[in-house]
Design a protein around this motif. Structure first.
Motif, PDB file in Angstrom:
ATOM      1  N   VAL A   1       9.629  -1.299   5.468  1.00 23.57           N
ATOM      2  CA  VAL A   1       8.996  -0.748   6.671  1.00 23.57           C
ATOM      3  C   VAL A   1       9.807   0.412   7.229  1.00 23.57           C
ATOM      4  CG1 VAL A   1       8.249  -1.326   9.019  1.00 23.57           C
ATOM      5  CG2 VAL A   1       8.057  -3.024   7.199  1.00 23.57           C
ATOM      6  N   CYS A   2       9.110   1.465   7.631  1.00 25.00           N
ATOM      7  CA  CYS A   2       9.778   2.626   8.241  1.00 25.00           C
ATOM      8  C   CYS A   2      10.380   2.172   9.573  1.00 25.00           C
ATOM      9  CB  CYS A   2       8.770   3.749   8.461  1.00 25.00           C
ATOM     10  SG  CYS A   2       9.474   5.138   9.370  1.00 25.00           S
ATOM     11  N   ARG A   3      11.679   2.412   9.711  1.00 22.64           N
ATOM     12  CA  ARG A   3      12.365   1.949  10.921  1.00 22.64           C
ATOM     13  C   ARG A   3      11.841   2.649  12.178  1.00 22.64           C
ATOM     14  NH1 ARG A   3      18.769   1.527  10.928  1.00 22.64           N
ATOM     15  NH2 ARG A   3      18.221  -0.368   9.815  1.00 22.64           N
ATOM     16  N   SER A   4      11.459   3.907  12.059  1.00 21.51           N
ATOM     17  CA  SER A   4      11.046   4.671  13.241  1.00 21.51           C
ATOM     18  C   SER A   4       9.645   4.340  13.719  1.00 21.51           C
ATOM     19  CB  SER A   4      11.123   6.170  12.954  1.00 21.51           C
ATOM     20  OG  SER A   4      12.410   6.509  12.584  1.00 21.51           O
ATOM     21  N   CYS A   5       8.669   4.272  12.781  1.00 17.01           N
ATOM     22  CA  CYS A   5       7.285   4.119  13.247  1.00 17.01           C
ATOM     23  C   CYS A   5       6.628   2.801  12.828  1.00 17.01           C
ATOM     24  CB  CYS A   5       6.440   5.303  12.755  1.00 17.01           C
ATOM     25  SG  CYS A   5       6.145   5.279  10.976  1.00 17.01           S
ATOM     26  N   GLY A   6       7.332   2.004  12.038  1.00 18.06           N
ATOM     27  CA  GLY A   6       6.798   0.692  11.666  1.00 18.06           C
ATOM     28  C   GLY A   6       5.763   0.703  10.554  1.00 18.06           C
TER      29      GLY A   6
ATOM     30  N   LEU B   1       9.581  11.380   2.498  1.00 18.78           N
ATOM     31  CA  LEU B   1       9.476  11.215   3.946  1.00 18.78           C
ATOM     32  C   LEU B   1       8.334  10.275   4.289  1.00 18.78           C
ATOM     33  CD1 LEU B   1       9.535  15.007   5.004  1.00 18.78           C
ATOM     34  CD2 LEU B   1      11.484  13.559   4.462  1.00 18.78           C
ATOM     35  N   CYS B   2       8.474   9.608   5.425  1.00 15.54           N
ATOM     36  CA  CYS B   2       7.374   8.794   5.936  1.00 15.54           C
ATOM     37  C   CYS B   2       6.257   9.768   6.330  1.00 15.54           C
ATOM     38  CB  CYS B   2       7.849   8.017   7.161  1.00 15.54           C
ATOM     39  SG  CYS B   2       6.523   7.237   8.072  1.00 15.54           S
ATOM     40  N   ASN B   3       5.019   9.484   5.942  1.00 20.23           N
ATOM     41  CA  ASN B   3       3.959  10.459   6.228  1.00 20.23           C
ATOM     42  C   ASN B   3       3.444  10.386   7.674  1.00 20.23           C
ATOM     43  OD1 ASN B   3       2.315   8.260   6.172  1.00 20.23           O
ATOM     44  ND2 ASN B   3       0.945   9.000   4.551  1.00 20.23           N
ATOM     45  N   LYS B   4       4.019   9.453   8.441  1.00 19.66           N
ATOM     46  CA  LYS B   4       3.614   9.393   9.861  1.00 19.66           C
ATOM     47  C   LYS B   4       4.654  10.046  10.763  1.00 19.66           C
ATOM     48  CE  LYS B   4      -0.036   6.306  10.153  1.00 19.66           C
ATOM     49  NZ  LYS B   4       0.135   5.029   9.457  1.00 19.66           N
ATOM     50  N   CYS B   5       5.949   9.707  10.526  1.00 26.58           N
ATOM     51  CA  CYS B   5       6.980  10.193  11.460  1.00 26.58           C
ATOM     52  C   CYS B   5       8.003  11.118  10.804  1.00 26.58           C
ATOM     53  CB  CYS B   5       7.691   9.004  12.097  1.00 26.58           C
ATOM     54  SG  CYS B   5       8.723   8.093  10.937  1.00 26.58           S
ATOM     55  N   TYR B   6       7.855  11.375   9.503  1.00 30.39           N
ATOM     56  CA  TYR B   6       8.727  12.300   8.766  1.00 30.39           C
ATOM     57  C   TYR B   6      10.177  11.816   8.617  1.00 30.39           C
ATOM     58  CZ  TYR B   6       4.760  15.406   9.388  1.00 30.39           C
ATOM     59  OH  TYR B   6       3.505  15.940   9.385  1.00 30.39           O
TER      60      TYR B   6
END
Ligand SMILES: [Zn+2]
Length: 185
Positions: free
Chosen positions: A93-98, A37-42
């Motif tokens: 790059v995470c699509r949700s939070c960049g 998971l992305c550690n900023k937006c999961y």
């Protein structure tokens, strides 16, 4: 967060599975499946079933595939420092939070050539979610183990030698039989 796994290759609470403070995961074990998971937006970015390398020197997990929540950058960038200095890559790059999660190498020195084309997720930017235990662990604490082929190769060699000896024995028996038949005529 704490896990409640009792029998698992990832046993979050089992000290025997830890080496140098890291969480060891056996490669290819569906029962120990972990989501990245992305550690900023999961957002879910990938899973352990597609892992094909754990590059400690880069702090990265190399995956064959990732989810659509991970965007591959359109332009080629260049690494300006560190082990991959001079390499060309596409950013992931995470699509949700960049958040810049990792890289996809376009060119690499021989030592890292095996990573070319793979999706390398930097452990510092991911969280690992263990499906069976519903537990989260920082990516930095993950370590993927790959089974050694040495034992399998040694076993295969022994089997080949045994097969060869058996074939020789059969061949000698056949020759002897032919001789005996010839003598009877
Ligand atoms: Zn994110």
């Amino acid at each position: 967060m704490q896990g409640a796994c009792e029998e698992s290759t990832v046993g979050l609470e089992q000290t025997s599975d830890r080496s140098h403070g890291k969480l060891n995961v056996s490669w290819g074990r569906a029962e120990g499946c972990v989501l990245f998971l992305c550690n900023k937006c999961y957002s879910v970015l990938g899973d352990s079933l597609s892992v094909c390398g754990d590059e400690e020197s880069l702090g990265a997990i190399a995956c064959l595939r990732v989810t659509e929540d991970l965007n591959v950058g359109e332009s080629v960038l260049f690494v300006v420092e560190g082990n991959l200095k001079g390499c060309a890559y596409y950013s992931l790059v995470c699509r949700s939070c960049g958040t810049n999660i990792g890289f996809n190498l376009y060119s690499a020195p021989r030592a890292y050539a095996f990573l070319r084309g793979l999706f390398c997720l930097l452990k510092e930017h991911i969280l690992c979610y263990k499906l069976k235990c519903s537990s989260l662990v920082p990516g930095n604490e993950m370590h993927f183990e790959f089974p050694s082929l040495d034992e399998d190769i040694a076993q295969l060699k022994t089997q080949l030698v045994q097969l060869h000896l058996k074939m020789e024995l059969i061949s000698q028996q056949l020759l002897q039989q032919e001789k005996n038949t010839g003598a009877c005529l």
